[in-house]
Write a protein that holds these residues in place. Structure first.
Motif, mmCIF file in Angstrom:
data_model
loop_
_atom_site.group_PDB
_atom_site.id
_atom_site.type_symbol
_atom_site.label_atom_id
_atom_site.label_comp_id
_atom_site.label_asym_id
_atom_site.label_seq_id
_atom_site.Cartn_x
_atom_site.Cartn_y
_atom_site.Cartn_z
ATOM 1 N N UNK A 1 27.229 80.526 41.379
ATOM 2 C CA UNK A 1 27.822 80.407 42.142
ATOM 3 C C UNK A 1 26.930 80.110 43.602
ATOM 4 N N UNK A 2 26.565 79.102 44.001
ATOM 5 C CA UNK A 2 25.728 78.280 45.169
ATOM 6 C C UNK A 2 26.563 79.026 46.159
ATOM 7 N N UNK A 3 25.383 79.977 47.172
ATOM 8 C CA UNK A 3 26.124 79.131 48.286
ATOM 9 C C UNK A 3 26.494 78.619 49.051
ATOM 10 N N UNK A 4 27.593 79.245 50.151
ATOM 11 C CA UNK A 4 28.545 77.480 51.232
ATOM 12 C C UNK A 4 27.334 77.227 51.837
ATOM 13 N N UNK B 1 21.038 79.400 53.009
ATOM 14 C CA UNK B 1 20.916 80.864 52.549
ATOM 15 C C UNK B 1 20.560 81.192 51.365
ATOM 16 N N UNK C 1 25.689 90.855 52.338
ATOM 17 C CA UNK C 1 26.806 92.033 51.700
ATOM 18 C C UNK C 1 26.440 91.417 50.296
ATOM 19 N N UNK C 2 26.899 92.709 49.850
ATOM 20 C CA UNK C 2 26.680 93.233 47.748
ATOM 21 C C UNK C 2 25.232 92.575 47.794
ATOM 22 N N UNK C 3 25.251 92.182 46.119
ATOM 23 C CA UNK C 3 23.593 91.400 45.500
ATOM 24 C C UNK C 3 23.219 91.432 47.019
ATOM 25 N N UNK C 4 23.053 90.246 47.727
ATOM 26 C CA UNK C 4 22.228 89.484 48.631
ATOM 27 C C UNK C 4 21.870 90.857 49.166
ATOM 28 N N UNK C 5 22.087 91.223 50.066
ATOM 29 C CA UNK C 5 22.313 92.841 51.244
ATOM 30 C C UNK C 5 21.170 94.134 49.773
ATOM 31 N N UNK D 1 34.025 89.856 57.822
ATOM 32 C CA UNK D 1 33.993 90.992 57.134
ATOM 33 C C UNK D 1 32.903 91.996 57.085
ATOM 34 N N UNK E 1 31.402 96.568 50.349
ATOM 35 C CA UNK E 1 30.128 95.635 50.867
ATOM 36 C C UNK E 1 29.060 95.735 50.146
ATOM 37 N N UNK F 1 32.882 89.564 45.293
ATOM 38 C CA UNK F 1 31.534 90.058 45.265
ATOM 39 C C UNK F 1 31.068 87.635 45.881
ATOM 40 N N UNK G 1 32.968 87.773 49.287
ATOM 41 C CA UNK G 1 31.924 88.623 50.886
ATOM 42 C C UNK G 1 30.532 87.866 51.102
ATOM 43 N N UNK G 2 29.691 87.348 49.638
ATOM 44 C CA UNK G 2 28.886 86.563 50.168
ATOM 45 C C UNK G 2 28.934 85.525 50.467
ATOM 46 N N UNK G 3 30.103 85.009 50.238
ATOM 47 C CA UNK G 3 30.149 83.255 50.909
ATOM 48 C C UNK G 3 30.154 82.398 49.514
ATOM 49 N N UNK G 4 30.157 83.364 48.618
ATOM 50 C CA UNK G 4 29.745 82.439 47.127
ATOM 51 C C UNK G 4 31.827 81.789 46.459
ATOM 52 N N UNK G 5 31.760 81.291 47.338
ATOM 53 C CA UNK G 5 33.244 81.267 46.823
ATOM 54 C C UNK G 5 33.814 79.375 46.741
ATOM 55 N N UNK G 6 35.138 79.793 45.478
ATOM 56 C CA UNK G 6 36.220 78.326 46.091
ATOM 57 C C UNK G 6 34.717 77.435 45.373
#
Lengths: 250, 264
Positions: A1-4, A8, A76-80, B219, B247, B256, B259-264
Motif C-alpha cells: 500500500x502506498x504511503x499517505x 516519503x 517505523x517498522x519496515x521503513x525504519x 506514534x 514499532x 504496520x 504506524x508507518x502511515x500506509x493506511x485506509x
C-alpha cells in the motif's frame, strides 16, 4: 500500500535504488579486479587499484539520505529497518570496494612476475563470492528472505576453498623461495576475496532483517580457519573480522 | 471462560495491575468496542494507539468507569484492579481515587493552584491537619515538576498558568490522592514540544510509583514513553505487545500500516 505522504515513498525508493546502484558498482569493481588478475591486464589493474570515487560518493549520499529520513520522517517498522539497513549495508559495500581495489593493486604487482597455477583456484574462489554478491543483491531487490538466508548459508564453501588455497600456496612457498613473493600476494588476494564473502553474508543478515524484522538464528557455518590452523595468522586476530592485516590501501 | 487470548497469556496475570476481560461497549445500538482483552502491568506505561474512533479512549474510560457518566453507554465484561471487580465490588468514587485521570485539554478548576491540588485530598478526607495538606500539595506539585515554577504564587488561579503548566497542574491534582493507576487521554495534544517533553519526562518518573495508561495519537510519543503498546482499530484490539516490537517489527499488517502511515 502506498504511503499517505507520497514524497516519503519517493525517498524510500531513491534510497533503495542508490543502495542497489552502489552494490552494482562495488561488484563491478570486484569483477574488474578479478579479470585484471586472471588476464594479467595491467591497464585494468591500474584502473581498479585507484578505487572508485563513485562508491565513496554513494556511501556519502546514502548516509545523508538516511539521516535526513530518520530526522524528518521518524520512520517505523519496515521503513525504519530499510533506512537503518541502508546505512549499514553501504558500509559493507564500501569495504567490498576497498578490498577490490586492493586485489587490483596486487594484480598489478603479480602481472610482472611468475604466474602460479593457483591463480585458477583463486578465480574459482572469486566466482563463488561473485555469485554470493549477485544473490544477495537479488534477495534485496526481490525482497526474498529465503534467498538472503541461502546466501548466509553459502559461506562454508568459500571458507573451505580459501583453506584449500592457503595450504596450496604454502606448499609453493616451501618448495621454491622464488614463489614466496607471488604466493603471498595471491594469498592476500584470496583472503580479501574471502572477506568480501563475509561482507556478502553480513548484507544477507541485513536483508533478512529488513524483510522479516527478525535476525537469522544460529551461528554461521564456518570452515576450519586456515590462518589459525597453520598458526600463521599474521595479524593475530584470527578471522575475527578486522580487515587490517591483508590490506595496504587503508 | 474459554482459553485466554494469546496476548493475555503473554504476561503473568497475577502481576497485572489491571485486567480487562471480554469488554464490549455500546453507545445505544452502536458497538464501540468488541471483546477487548487486555492486561496492564504494574509500574509500566501502556500506550493505546489507533485511528480516531477506534475505541481507545472509550476503552480507557472503562477503566475508571467514566463511561457511566455518558447517557446510553453500556459496558459489558469484567475489569479487575488488583483482582477486584471494579464494576461490582468498588464504588466509583473509591475507584477514581485509585485510578486517576488526566484529560486531553488541561482542565484546572477555576480555583487557586493550591486548591486545585488540595481538592481531591479534601473530598476524600485524606487530611487531618492543614500542615499535612500543605505537604501533600507541595509534594504533588514537586512530583509533577511544577513546584519551582509556581511556589511563590500558589494562591493565584490555576487557569492563569500556561497550557503546559496547567497540564502538569492536572497531573499534580491527579496524583494528590495517591492513585495507583493514572489514565492519560492524549495529555500532550494541546501542548507545545517543550511542554510535551516535560510531561513525557514526568511520565517516565511517575512510572516508578504508578501504573500509567496513555492514549496518544503521536506514534513517536507512544514509542518513547511506553513499554507496552496496544493497537485498536474499529473497536477491536488488533495487537498488543512490547513497544519495541510493535514499532520495529509489527507482526500484524494493520498495525504496520497504521504506524508507518500506509493506511485506509
Amino acid at each position: 500500500m502506498p504511503h499517505i505522504v507520497k514524497s516519503f515513498d519517493d525517498e524510500l525508493n531513491r534510497l533503495r535504488e542508490t543502495l542497489l546502484s552502489m552494490g552494482e558498482l562495488a561488484v563491478a569493481q570486484f569483477r574488474g579486479a578479478m579479470t585484471a588478475l586472471i588476464e594479467r591486464d595491467v591497464a585494468l589493474a591500474r584502473e581498479g587499484s585507484a578505487g572508485d570515487i563513485n562508491v565513496d560518493g554513494m556511501e556519502h549520499a546514502i548516509n545523508e539520505q538516511g539521516i535526513r529520513m530518520l530526522a524528518l520522517r521518524a520512520p517505523f517498522a519496515d521503513e525504519l529497518r530499510t533506512v537503518v539497513a541502508a546505512l549499514k549495508v553501504s558500509q559493507d559495500l564500501e569495504r567490498i570496494a576497498d578490498y577490490a581495489a586492493n586485489i587490483a593493486k596486487r594484480s598489478l604487482l603479480l602481472s610482472q612476475g611468475m604466474q602460479l597455477p593457483s591463480v585458477r583456484a583463486v578465480q574459482r574462489l572469486g566466482t563463488l563470492v561473485e555469485r554470493q554478491l549477485a544473490e544477495v543483491a537479488a534477495s534485496y531487490r526481490e525482497r526474498d528472505a529465503d534467498r538472503a538466508l541461502a546466501v548466509w548459508h553459502s559461506d562454508l564453501p568459500v571458507d573451505e576453498a580459501y583453506s584449500g588455497l592457503f595450504r596450496e600456496l604454502l606448499t609453493y612457498m616451501l618448495e621454491d623461495p622464488h614463489a614466496i613473493g607471488p604466493a603471498s600476494h595471491l594469498l592476500f588476494i584470496a583472503k580479501n576475496i574471502e572477506r568480501i564473502g563475509d561482507h556478502a553474508t553480513n548484507i544477507s543478515e541485513m536483508v533478512y532483517f529488513v524483510i522479516t524484522g527478525g535476525y537469522i538464528e544460529g551461528t554461521r557455518p564456518k570452515g576450519v580457519d586456515a590462518d589459525q590452523a597453520a598458526s600463521a595468522d599474521a595479524d593475530g586476530d584470527g578471522d575475527g573480522g578486522h580487515p587490517g592485516a591483508c590490506e595496504e590501501n587503508q | 471462560m474459554s482459553a485466554e487470548p494469546a496476548h493475555l497469556s503473554q504476561i503473568d496475570l497475577s502481576k497485572a495491575k489491571m485486567v480487562a476481560r471480554d469488554i464490549d461497549v455500546f453507545y445505544g445500538d452502536k458497538q464501540a468496542i468488541k471483546e477487548v482483552n487486555l492486561a496492564v502491568n504494574e509500574n509500566e506505561v501502556t500506550a493505546l494507539i489507533g485511528p480516531s474512533g477506534c475505541g481507545k479512549s472509550t476503552f480507557l474510560r472503562c477503566l475508571n468507569r467514566m463511561n457511566e457518566t455518558i447517557p446510553g453507554c453500556r459496558v459489558e465484561g469484567t475489569i479487575l484492579l488488583d483482582g477486584i471487580d471494579v464494576m461490582h465490588e468498588l464504588d466509583p468514587v473509591q475507584l477514581r481515587a485509585r485510578v486517576g485521570m488526566v484529560f486531553q485539554k488541561p482542565n484546572p478548576f477555576p480555583k487557586s493552584i493550591y486548591d486545585n491540588v488540595a481538592f481531591g485530598p479534601r473530598i476524600h478526607g485524606l487530611t487531618g491537619h492543614p500542615d499535612e495538606l500543605d505537604e501533600i500539595v507541595h509534594n504533588s506539585l514537586r512530583r509533577a515538576g511544577l513546584y519551582d515554577e509556581v511556589k511563590d504564587r500558589l494562591g493565584e488561579p490555576g487557569t492563569g498558568l500556561s497550557g503546559g503548566q496547567q497540564q502538569r497542574l492536572c497531573i499534580a491534582r491527579a496524583i494528590a490522592v495517591s492513585p495507583e493507576v493514572i489514565l492519560m487521554d492524549e495529555p500532550c495534544s494541546a501542548l507545545d514540544p517543550i511542554a510535551t517533553a516535560k510531561v513525557e519526562e514526568l511520565i517516565e518518573e511517575l512510572r516508578d510509583e504508578y501504573t500509567i495508561i496513555i492514549v496518544t495519537h503521536s506514534m513517536q510519543q507512544a514509542a518513547r514513553v511506553s513499554q507496552r503498546t496496544a493497537f485498536f482499530h474499529l473497536g477491536d484490539l488488533v495487537a498488543v505487545g512490547p513497544t519495541e516490537e510493535i514499532f520495529t517489527s509489527p507482526r500484524h499488517k494493520l498495525t504496520q500500516g497504521y504506524i508507518t502511515g500506509r493506511f485506509g
